[in-house]
Design an enzyme around this catalytic site. Structure first.
Site, PDB file in Angstrom:
ATOM      1  N   HIS A 457     -31.094  27.082  86.536  1.00 45.01           N
ATOM      2  CA  HIS A 457     -32.062  27.608  86.350  1.00 45.01           C
ATOM      3  C   HIS A 457     -32.754  28.576  87.342  1.00 45.01           C
ATOM      4  O   HIS A 457     -33.836  28.658  87.263  1.00 45.01           O
ATOM      5  CB  HIS A 457     -33.099  26.577  85.851  1.00 45.01           C
ATOM      6  CG  HIS A 457     -32.576  25.421  85.052  1.00 45.01           C
ATOM      7  ND1 HIS A 457     -33.302  24.125  84.937  1.00 45.01           N
ATOM      8  CD2 HIS A 457     -31.848  25.709  84.064  1.00 45.01           C
ATOM      9  CE1 HIS A 457     -32.723  23.615  83.895  1.00 45.01           C
ATOM     10  NE2 HIS A 457     -31.919  24.175  83.404  1.00 45.01           N
TER      11      HIS A 457
HETATM   12  C1  LIG Z   1     -23.999  25.507  83.341  1.00 46.53           C
HETATM   13  C2  LIG Z   1     -25.225  25.923  82.897  1.00 46.53           C
HETATM   14  C3  LIG Z   1     -26.121  24.911  82.165  1.00 46.53           C
HETATM   15  C4  LIG Z   1     -27.174  25.161  81.515  1.00 46.53           C
HETATM   16  N1  LIG Z   1     -27.897  24.286  80.817  1.00 46.53           N
HETATM   17  C5  LIG Z   1     -28.964  24.586  80.220  1.00 46.53           C
HETATM   18  C6  LIG Z   1     -29.575  23.729  79.133  1.00 46.53           C
HETATM   19  O1  LIG Z   1     -28.923  22.615  78.898  1.00 46.53           O
HETATM   20  N2  LIG Z   1     -30.708  24.040  78.730  1.00 46.53           N
HETATM   21  C7  LIG Z   1     -31.490  25.280  78.778  1.00 46.53           C
HETATM   22  O2  LIG Z   1     -32.389  25.421  78.255  1.00 46.53           O
HETATM   23  N3  LIG Z   1     -30.928  25.933  79.745  1.00 46.53           N
HETATM   24  C8  LIG Z   1     -29.627  25.771  80.473  1.00 46.53           C
HETATM   25  N4  LIG Z   1     -29.031  26.695  81.248  1.00 46.53           N
HETATM   26  C9  LIG Z   1     -29.964  27.955  81.765  1.00 46.53           C
HETATM   27  C10 LIG Z   1     -30.005  28.933  80.570  1.00 46.53           C
HETATM   28  O3  LIG Z   1     -28.594  29.183  80.053  1.00 46.53           O
HETATM   29  C11 LIG Z   1     -30.469  30.305  81.213  1.00 46.53           C
HETATM   30  O4  LIG Z   1     -31.498  30.171  81.889  1.00 46.53           O
HETATM   31  C12 LIG Z   1     -30.276  31.174  80.212  1.00 46.53           C
HETATM   32  O5  LIG Z   1     -29.168  31.351  79.464  1.00 46.53           O
HETATM   33  C13 LIG Z   1     -30.721  32.719  81.068  1.00 46.53           C
HETATM   34  O6  LIG Z   1     -30.656  33.833  80.062  1.00 46.53           O
HETATM   35  P1  LIG Z   1     -30.711  35.127  80.580  1.00 46.53           P
HETATM   36  O7  LIG Z   1     -30.775  35.993  79.343  1.00 46.53           O
HETATM   37  O8  LIG Z   1     -31.831  35.468  81.482  1.00 46.53           O
HETATM   38  O9  LIG Z   1     -29.267  35.485  81.508  1.00 46.53           O
HETATM   39  P2  LIG Z   1     -27.704  35.159  80.946  1.00 46.53           P
HETATM   40  O10 LIG Z   1     -27.913  34.492  79.585  1.00 46.53           O
HETATM   41  O11 LIG Z   1     -27.073  34.633  81.971  1.00 46.53           O
HETATM   42  O12 LIG Z   1     -27.245  36.621  80.362  1.00 46.53           O
HETATM   43  C14 LIG Z   1     -26.996  37.938  81.234  1.00 46.53           C
HETATM   44  C15 LIG Z   1     -25.939  38.435  80.385  1.00 46.53           C
HETATM   45  O13 LIG Z   1     -25.935  39.770  81.178  1.00 46.53           O
HETATM   46  C16 LIG Z   1     -24.515  40.154  81.328  1.00 46.53           C
HETATM   47  N5  LIG Z   1     -24.413  40.972  82.402  1.00 46.53           N
HETATM   48  C17 LIG Z   1     -24.924  40.815  83.969  1.00 46.53           C
HETATM   49  N6  LIG Z   1     -24.605  41.821  84.445  1.00 46.53           N
HETATM   50  C18 LIG Z   1     -24.213  42.870  83.590  1.00 46.53           C
HETATM   51  C19 LIG Z   1     -24.136  44.390  84.022  1.00 46.53           C
HETATM   52  N7  LIG Z   1     -24.144  44.904  84.975  1.00 46.53           N
HETATM   53  N8  LIG Z   1     -23.526  45.138  83.052  1.00 46.53           N
HETATM   54  C20 LIG Z   1     -23.424  44.542  81.626  1.00 46.53           C
HETATM   55  N9  LIG Z   1     -23.678  43.196  81.425  1.00 46.53           N
HETATM   56  C21 LIG Z   1     -24.179  42.493  82.220  1.00 46.53           C
HETATM   57  C22 LIG Z   1     -23.824  38.662  81.868  1.00 46.53           C
HETATM   58  O14 LIG Z   1     -22.577  38.724  81.675  1.00 46.53           O
HETATM   59  C23 LIG Z   1     -24.560  37.753  80.579  1.00 46.53           C
HETATM   60  O15 LIG Z   1     -23.798  37.820  79.427  1.00 46.53           O
HETATM   61  C24 LIG Z   1     -27.760  26.369  82.037  1.00 46.53           C
HETATM   62  C25 LIG Z   1     -27.156  27.317  82.591  1.00 46.53           C
HETATM   63  C26 LIG Z   1     -25.792  27.195  83.108  1.00 46.53           C
HETATM   64  C27 LIG Z   1     -25.265  28.254  83.806  1.00 46.53           C
END
Ligand SMILES: Cc1cc2nc3c(=O)[nH]c(=O)nc-3n(C[C@H](O)[C@H](O)[C@H](O)COP(=O)(O)OP(=O)(O)OC[C@H]3O[C@@H](n4cnc5c(N)ncnc54)[C@H](O)[C@@H]3O)c2cc1C
Length: 520
Positions: A457
């Protein structure tokens, strides 16, 4: 040239792409570094850890952690349509009202819990129906697990034996207590941000999605971000944004991209030869994460998921989406306040498996585990540049347990897990303790040093706030340049009390209104 270019099709990016293109007069380009989310394991809930270190994972590693025997900890992050929501454990938790009210009280108008409740409800399609707390008809299916191990049921009973209260809904008035998670699933299959938001929007003529395309630099002209440089295969392209660039690359990659683009602490940028576009001292600072520790017992009950991969269970899943394959593994748990008050500082997770080193290491026999993680860490860390080359992974230092109070509370959490695990409700499933082997304080501290790991997280590396030194303002506009906004887990000033997928989704939902009313 599009109106908006969104960088990252993760939890937040998929919400933004879908919501913004509801208006047919707006054109959006969504860039995602990873591939399409076609792997079978993405849909099958129990298989999420099989995606670790695969082509769908950024596969990060932290700097050596002082309080954890100098271990370099593995950090999975989704690199695929849906981002981390395509590889996560699907637990649906919003956090505590107090988390959002603290954001609001720190000067972030509109971010209190009462302000956000309608956004939580708007996203949601809860199988239990509509209520003051829950929504129906939204894109994200939220359901009770179709299948649970009897060990998880016994773990919750053991927690009640210890004096915890049963909680039937952690996302309603009261967060404390123990019970079973609701998950982002539809009839035994994962629901990710990509399946919920992006897929239904893909036919729209005003939405273009490029996979396998990594943004390497923001293009800034006279103080305004006008586009993005990105690489697809070996080809470098430039994509223009008429109105705004929206960075949704997650808590590691968002600060990484800002730093590569010259937005960050000026001295750090200059030392790497990067031209300073905006001196923003807190980019990549304020990193917070939830760090977890578990205790495990051997079981010969046949109920452990360490032995669940059988032809029978495969058939049950394939034929009717039933059985253990529909499980998210961490099926139960709850929230506990070590000070006996109303605000939890520990989250507990119960799962019928060993889950050693994120499931990458096999236990010597079938196990079940109870884990605890610190919800309100005081320790803070950093994401910094290793080099000015976009292909080099950034330096990640979460500073786990650097603050003594964090060490104490995680130790309390481990003791709580041990007490629950040894309660009589679990006696028929226990054949012996696996880890930790001994219960004296030194042994428990050593166990934490050897086995504590991220529970995935990370947040806070481009935090919002009212001060000129905060990376984004309360409308999520990046300070120091025009035309740029961040909307993802990096903008959280503090990590909420719970899992971070749903809070990230709600940040994205609200940002859509901000984009419409307060242009960057
Ligand atoms: C193994 C795991 C288990 C988890 N379990 C839970 C759970 O059970 N419940 C819960 O609520 N949360 C859980 N989480 C946390 C939750 O999934 C994350 O907090 C949330 O997905 C974050 O969202 P985000 O949009 O900030 O980033 P992300 O969803 O990580 O998205 C970022 C995206 O940007 C893309 N990206 C990055 N850099 C670039 C670039 N330079 N150019 C183009 N694209 C790029 C990445 O490839 C990715 O697709 C878990 C996370 C993980 C990894």
């Amino acid at each position: 040239v599009h109106d908006y270019v969104i960088i990252g099709a993760g939890t937040a990016g998929c919400v933004l792409a879908a919501r913004l293109t509801e208006d047919p007069s707006v054109s959006v380009l969504l860039l995602e570094a990873g591939p399409a989310d076609r792997a079978r394991e993405i849909g099958v809930p129990i298989a999420f850890s099989k995606l670790f270190k695969s082509e769908y994972d950024w596969d990060y590693t932290t700097e050596p952690q002082k309080q954890l025997n100098e271990r370099e900890c593995y950090w999975p992050r989704g690199r695929v349509l849906g981002g981390s929501s395509s590889i996560n454990a699907m637990i649906y938790i919003r956090g505590n009202r107090a988390d959002y009210d603290a954001w609001r009280d720190a000067g972030n108008d509109g971010w209190g819990f009462d302000d956000l409740l309608r956004f939580f409800r708007r996203s949601e399609n809860n199988s239990r129906g509509e209520s003051a707390w829950h929504g129906v008809g939204g894109p994200v299916d939220v359901q009770d697990l179709r299948y649970r191990s009897r060990i998880t049921d016994a773990s919750v009973t053991a927690a009640l034996e210890r004096g915890h209260r049963f909680n039937d809904d952690f996302n309603a008035a009261r967060q404390l207590g123990m019970g079973f998670w609701q998950v982002t699933q539809r009839r035994g299959r994962r629901v990710s941000a990509a399946s919920a938001f992006l897929r239904p929007a893909t036919g729209r003529p005003n939405l273009t999605v490029h996979t396998n395309t990594s943004a390497t630099r923001l293009v800034v002209e006279r103080g305004r971000v006008v586009g993005v440089e990105a690489v697809t295969g070996g080809r470098r392209d430039r994509y223009g944004a008429e109105r705004e660039v929206l960075v949704c690359a997650g808590a590691v990659n968002t600060p990484h991209l800002l730093l590569l683009s010259g937005i960050g602490p000026a001295d750090e940028l200059r030392s790497l030869g990067i031209d300073v576009v905006a001196d923003s001292p807190n980019v990549g600072r304020n990193l917070q994460d939830h760090v977890a520790i578990g205790a495990s017992w051997f079981t010969d009950s046949g109920r452990s998921y360490d032995t669940a991969e059988t032809p029978w269970n495969t058939a049950r899943y394939l034929l009717g989406r039933r059985g253990p394959y529909t499980s998210n593994v961490a099926e139960g748990g709850g929230f506990h306040a070590t000070d006996g008050g109303d605000l939890p500082d520990l989250q507990l997770l119960f799962g019928p498996t060993g889950y050693l080193r994120h499931g990458l290491e096999a236990a010597p026999g079938p196990c079940f585990s109870l884990g605890a993680y610190l919800l309100t860490p005081e320790s803070r860390g950093t994401v910094r540049l290793r080099s000015p080359h976009p292909g080099d992974k950034p330096l990640i230092d979460p500073g786990y347990l650097d603050e003594p109070s964090d060490r104490q509370r995680l130790l309390d959490g481990l003791r709580e897990c041990l007490a629950i695990g040894e309660a009589s409700a679990l006696s028929r499933y226990r054949t012996g303790r696996f880890l930790p082997a001994r219960d004296d304080e030194n042994s428990l501290v050593e166990h934490i040093q050897e086995w504590a790991e991220t529970i995935y997280h990370p947040v806070g590396t481009a935090a919002m706030g009212p001060a000129p030194t905060d990376v984004v303002d309360p409308a999520l506009r990046v300070r120091g340049v025009d035309g740029l906004r961040v909307a993802d887990a990096s903008v959280m000033p503090t990590v909420p009390r719970g899992n971070t997928n749903t809070p990230t989704m709600v940040i994205a939902e609200r940002s859509v209104e901000l984009i419409r009313t307060d242009p960057a």
